[in-house]
Design an enzyme around this catalytic site. Structure first.
Site, PDB file in Angstrom:
ATOM      1  N   ASP A   1      -0.763 -18.293  -5.106  1.00  0.00           N
ATOM      2  CA  ASP A   1      -0.269 -17.068  -6.212  1.00  0.00           C
ATOM      3  C   ASP A   1      -1.670 -16.176  -6.325  1.00  0.00           C
ATOM      4  OD1 ASP A   1       1.219 -15.510  -7.440  1.00  0.00           O
ATOM      5  OD2 ASP A   1       1.573 -16.955  -9.157  1.00  0.00           O
TER       6      ASP A   1
ATOM      7  N   HIS B   1       0.764  -9.091  -4.287  1.00  0.00           N
ATOM      8  CA  HIS B   1      -0.228  -8.106  -3.645  1.00  0.00           C
ATOM      9  C   HIS B   1       0.445  -6.700  -3.475  1.00  0.00           C
ATOM     10  CE1 HIS B   1      -3.897  -6.614  -1.490  1.00  0.00           C
ATOM     11  NE2 HIS B   1      -3.029  -5.829  -0.779  1.00  0.00           N
TER      12      HIS B   1
ATOM     13  N   GLU C   1       1.711 -10.659  -0.365  1.00  0.00           N
ATOM     14  CA  GLU C   1       1.940  -9.142   0.125  1.00  0.00           C
ATOM     15  C   GLU C   1       3.615  -9.293   0.374  1.00  0.00           C
ATOM     16  OE1 GLU C   1       0.506  -4.876   1.499  1.00  0.00           O
ATOM     17  OE2 GLU C   1      -0.100  -6.635   2.616  1.00  0.00           O
TER      18      GLU C   1
ATOM     19  N   ASP D   1       0.827  -1.140   0.047  1.00  0.00           N
ATOM     20  CA  ASP D   1      -0.079   0.010  -0.053  1.00  0.00           C
ATOM     21  C   ASP D   1       0.880   1.148   0.060  1.00  0.00           C
ATOM     22  OD1 ASP D   1       0.936   0.173   2.483  1.00  0.00           O
ATOM     23  OD2 ASP D   1      -0.740  -0.751   3.412  1.00  0.00           O
TER      24      ASP D   1
END
Length: 418
Positions: free
Chosen positions: A386, A335, A395, A2
């Site tokens: 995956d 991610h 992530e 993020d």
């Protein structure tokens, strides 16, 4: 994955990167040592800014995580609120300030020979950060004005006491000032030095604290610190299946250290790092770890670390390397916004908050390979799907990678460890 600056885990990342240089910098090729120091400095420059208004204010986070997590957009297009989250005296932030002190103190040692001026700046500010941590005791995530935005992401779940001891231990190592040694001895009992000793990560420093402090006992015969070696030994014994200790850390069928939660590889990389560091401390002083009726030497500890590294890099039931870009098979759908969205070179026009969803939901591999990133890793049965949406497994995080820098430096320099 993020676009939020969470200072608590980022400070831990900086501490572990610096510790990697301190312990294993000598065996890194010069160019790689420079790369490691550049990475440390990227973090510590930011941390210095975050405490630039001490003694009365510390910045603990930048970016509204709730609005950020509602979007899937590149850092270049980021248009969510960049709220600065602040703790003002006398409100507590012992965890973030204590970890920041540890990071800056450790980094001051890493830079001591190459940039003594910067090293001195780091150490001076580490002392300030620790003073705030100790004076205003408590968890940063208990402050009502920030709690809803730091939790549940990087709350202090395990208490702030370990960061006080950890920060003091790093300041003792960096300064050799006896006042920090006195602090550890006088506060160890009340701050729970002998609790939760089998954990090490961004929220719990106990196992790392015991390894770090035991160095002083092993090399300096500081007998008042003997309990720290006993705790470090106890932790190492939980990693040796043959030991008679009552508790053993869980392993997957394929042999990976496993703890419930998310981003499991953080446990494997950080514990592997401690195994190698402690092995070095024991070897230099011709000592071993005591595991009930058996003794465990440096060679066995290094073997345990090597098993973890080999697993992570592909020697596992799936034949999957969990380091992106390494090996014949590695995660393709991590991610990570920057990896999964088109490069601005390929698509220069802005991709808005919700426009990125089509890339998040795409079944195709990410267009940008984030070479070297370690993902969260497999399940307790060694399975891995995956899946970009499964952030707990897919992530990458800086605190998974940071300790692995030192680990890989050791094994690259010692390739023939049988």
């Amino acid at each position: 994955g993020d676009n939020v600056k969470f200072n608590f885990p980022m400070a831990f990342t900086a501490t572990l990167l610096a510790w990697s240089v301190i312990e294993f910098g000598e065996v890194m090729p010069p160019a790689e040592q420079r790369n490691a120091l550049v990475a440390v400095r990227w973090g510590t420059d930011y941390l210095l800014k975050s405490i630039s208004q001490l003694p009365n204010r510390i910045f603990v986070q930048v970016g509204d995580p709730n609005s950020d997590h509602n979007c899937w957009e590149r850092p270049e297009d980021m248009d969510t609120a960049r709220t600065a989250y602040i703790v003002d005296a006398p409100n507590p932030a012992s965890d973030v300030a204590g970890e920041t002190a540890a990071a800056l103190a450790a980094a001051s040692m890493a830079f001591r020979s190459s940039d003594p001026g910067y090293s001195e700046t780091l150490l001076r500010n580490a002392i300030k950060a620790f003073d705030y941590a100790d004076t205003h005791r408590g968890a940063y995530s208990d402050n009502a004005n920030i709690k809803d935005d730091v939790c549940p992401f990087y709350c202090d779940f395990d208490g702030y006491q370990d960061e006080l001891l950890w920060g003091a231990a790093w300041l003792r190592r960096a300064t050799q000032d006896n006042s920090y040694l006195d602090y550890i001895q006088n506060n160890g009992q009340t701050l729970g030095a002998e609790e939760n000793i089998n954990e090490f990560g961004w929220d719990n420093k106990h196992a790392g604290l015991n390894v770090l402090v035991s160095k002083e006992f092993l090399e300096g015969s500081m007998f008042a610190l003997e309990s720290y070696k006993a705790s470090a030994d106890s932790f190492m014994c939980t990693l040796i299946p043959e030991s008679s200790t009552a508790y053993h850390i869980d392993l997957t069928p394929g042999g990976l250290i496993y703890k419930p939660g998310g981003s499991n590889l953080q446990h494997s990389t950080s514990i592997s790092f401690l195994l190698l560091v402690y092995a070095n401390y024991l070897e230099r002083t011709s000592q071993s770890a005591s595991c009930g009726g058996m003794t465990v030497g440096p060679a066995e500890l290094r073997q345990q670390a090597k098993r973890q590294v080999d697993y992570i890099l592909g020697d596992n039931p799936k034949g999957m390397s969990y380091m992106v870009g390494y090996g014949g098979q590695y995660p393709q759908r991590i991610h990570h916004r920057g990896s999964s969205l088109p490069s601005i070179k390929d698509r220069p026009d802005s991709i808005g908050c919700k426009e990125g969803s089509v890339y998040f939901n795409s079944p195709w591999p990410n267009p940008n390979v984030l070479v070297g990133a370690l993902v969260g890793g497999p399940s307790e049965d060694d399975s891995f799907e995956d899946d970009r949406a499964d952030f707990r497994k897919s992530e990458p995080t800086t605190y998974i990678n940071a300790p692995f820098v030192g680990v890989l430096a050791y094994f690259a320099a010692n390739p023939n460890l049988s």
